[in-house]
Design a protein around this motif. Structure first.
Motif, PDB file in Angstrom:
ATOM      1  N   LYS A 227      33.741  31.966 -52.888  1.00 21.39           N
ATOM      2  CA  LYS A 227      33.670  30.785 -53.663  1.00 21.39           C
ATOM      3  C   LYS A 227      32.621  31.401 -54.904  1.00 21.39           C
ATOM      4  CE  LYS A 227      32.819  25.799 -54.392  1.00 21.39           C
ATOM      5  NZ  LYS A 227      33.363  25.027 -54.845  1.00 21.39           N
ATOM      6  N   TRP A 271      32.820  23.127 -50.020  1.00 25.39           N
ATOM      7  CA  TRP A 271      33.707  23.864 -49.505  1.00 25.39           C
ATOM      8  C   TRP A 271      32.894  24.670 -48.134  1.00 25.39           C
ATOM      9  CZ3 TRP A 271      38.384  26.654 -50.645  1.00 25.39           C
ATOM     10  CH2 TRP A 271      37.836  28.273 -50.303  1.00 25.39           C
ATOM     11  N   SER A 276      35.135  22.156 -44.059  1.00 22.31           N
ATOM     12  CA  SER A 276      36.538  22.651 -44.730  1.00 22.31           C
ATOM     13  C   SER A 276      36.579  24.206 -44.449  1.00 22.31           C
ATOM     14  CB  SER A 276      35.668  22.613 -46.592  1.00 22.31           C
ATOM     15  OG  SER A 276      36.564  23.779 -46.988  1.00 22.31           O
TER      16      SER A 276
END
Length: 457
Positions: A227, A271, A276
């Motif tokens: 990410k 996230w 998740s």
């Protein structure tokens, strides 16, 4: 007498004229001498008679990094950076000093109270600054006070707001020092392996990750790091600035997992949470039907609602890194981040690159038609009447309003705030169906809310 003086001056003039030699130089030589004299006198006027040699005293500002085989220099550099970071860490306020600061602020509050907020004026603010010690000096400036000044009629600021400001600054400096310890190159950025080490060593300090098995740590770290790099390194340089990490909200989301009472809703939307990460990895395993640890195009076609077009998936496997025509987990994470965050510029850039087949930097009518034709084919397979491309094309250009009426650039998509809708129309039958039936869906939502109101009454 006057006649003698006239004679005298006339004789002097004659002698001067006779003494002058005829100047035989041409105009260019005269011009060159004039320029030379001007330069000389101008330089003397600007810098004095002596030549200006101040350039010789410019301090050295570039130091070459030691080579890989210069072990001693590398060790010296590492130790020097460690000492520097330790010194910077000692300059920060510790818990005891922060408690003392709060005590001083509370003691110097100035009535009346504004709502539930204790307030302090500038005079008392400066008094606290003098008593708080040298570490707090940078927080007690006119600039900080003005920044926190709001609409108080007495020109005061909120004590709590100021204290939160100090806490935030201290946290940012602590985090920067913590990240800098992993900056092996010492250049102010982290490589992928550096950030992986940081997050791996951070896991034991996050109570919300206590339930993760150690065998999953490597997959969790990979999921978390992707990410950061997907959004902060869009041009894929393989490194991201520590300043960019601090400026974005991702680190806040990650450190939010220190909260032992974090709600289920917050975990599901984060996230970096265990649920998740397990969800994303579980989806990957479910797609991997042959259990070889990689995804083929056919396996990826079942992603989500299984309505991504084959043309789009072809482009994914053409442009993205694959191994013998199959996608690994890291590449899959980029794919998921792009499709789950279609409103974000980094996600639009990822998808735009796939849509821009000829790498022209824009989408034209041919590009749109090429991808929408696959949507029309899927509609036929589902026994739906295909929608006219001309209508869709006109709607897309009306939504985006590009600078060039015949070309849509990435910047046009971002500026329009409709990029997520446009790409969904072109790559995903479900996305197109949602757009095409948006009015019906809105009406159904309104009917549902109205029925809920009736039930409440």
């Amino acid at each position: 007498m006057a006649k003698e003086e006239d004679t005298h001056w006339s004789d002097v003039l004659k002698r001067r004229l006779a003494g002058l030699k005829k100047d035989s130089r041409n105009e260019e030589e005269k011009k060159a001498e004039e320029t030379e004299l001007f330069t000389k006198y101008y330089s003397e006027w600007r810098c004095g008679v002596e030549t200006d040699e101040s350039y010789k005293t410019i301090p050295r500002f570039y130091y070459k990094l030691p080579a890989e085989d210069e072990v001693l220099l590398q060790k010296l550099r590492e130790e020097s950076r460690a000492v520097f970071l330790q010194r910077k860490s000692r300059e920060l306020l510790d818990n005891e000093e922060l408690q003392n600061l709060w005590f001083l602020l509370d003691k110097h509050q100035v009535p009346p109270v504004s709502g539930d907020e204790a307030m302090i004026n500038y005079e008392a603010y400066l008094q606290v600054g003098e008593k708080a010690g040298p570490k707090c000096r940078n927080f007690f400036t006119a600039r900080v006070y003005a920044k926190l000044l709001s609409s108080d009629p007495y020109g005061r600021i909120s004590i709590m707001q100021f204290f939160n400001y100090v806490m935030r600054k201290v946290w940012l400096h602590q985090t920067r020092i913590g990240l800098s310890l992993y900056d092996v190159a010492g250049q102010g950025y982290l490589r992928e392996s550096d950030l992986e080490n940081y997050i791996l060593e951070l896991i034991p300090t996050l109570p919300q990750l206590d339930g993760l098995e150690k065998s999953f740590y490597s997959f969790y770290v990979c999921t978390a790091v992707r990410k950061f790099f997907f959004f902060l390194d869009p041009v894929r340089t393989g490194k991201i600035k520590i300043q960019d990490i601090l400026a974005c909200s991702f680190l806040d989301d990650l450190l939010e997992l220190r909260d032992e009472e974090l709600s289920k809703e917050s975990q599901e939307s984060n996230w970096f949470s265990a649920p998740s990460a397990l969800r994303v990895y579980g989806q990957y395993l479910n797609l991997d039907k042959d259990h070889n640890g990689m995804l083929s195009k056919e396996e990826l076609s079942r992603y989500g609602t299984a309505t991504l077009t084959s043309v789009f998936l072809d482009r994914v496997f053409q442009e993205c890194l694959t191994y013998d025509g199959e996608m690994d987990y890291k590449t899959y994470l980029d794919f998921v981040l792009a499709l789950e965050n279609r409103k974000e510029p980094a996600a639009l850039q990822y998808i735009f690159k796939l849509l821009d087949m000829e790498n022209q930097g824009y989408l034209n009518v041919f590009s749109l038609n090429y991808f929408f034709r696959a949507i029309q084919e899927q509609m036929k397979l589902h026994s739906q009447e295909p929608v006219s491309f001309q209508d869709v094309k006109d709607e897309i250009f009306d939504m985006v309003k590009p600078k060039d009426p015949y070309k849509i650039t990435l910047q046009d998509l971002v500026n329009s705030c409709q990029g997520d809708t446009v790409v969904s129309i072109l790559i995903d039958l479900n996305g197109f169906w949602t757009y095409e039936n948006r009015e019906v869906l809105v009406a159904n939502d309104n009917d549902g809310s109205n029925m809920a109101d009736v039930d409440d009454t």
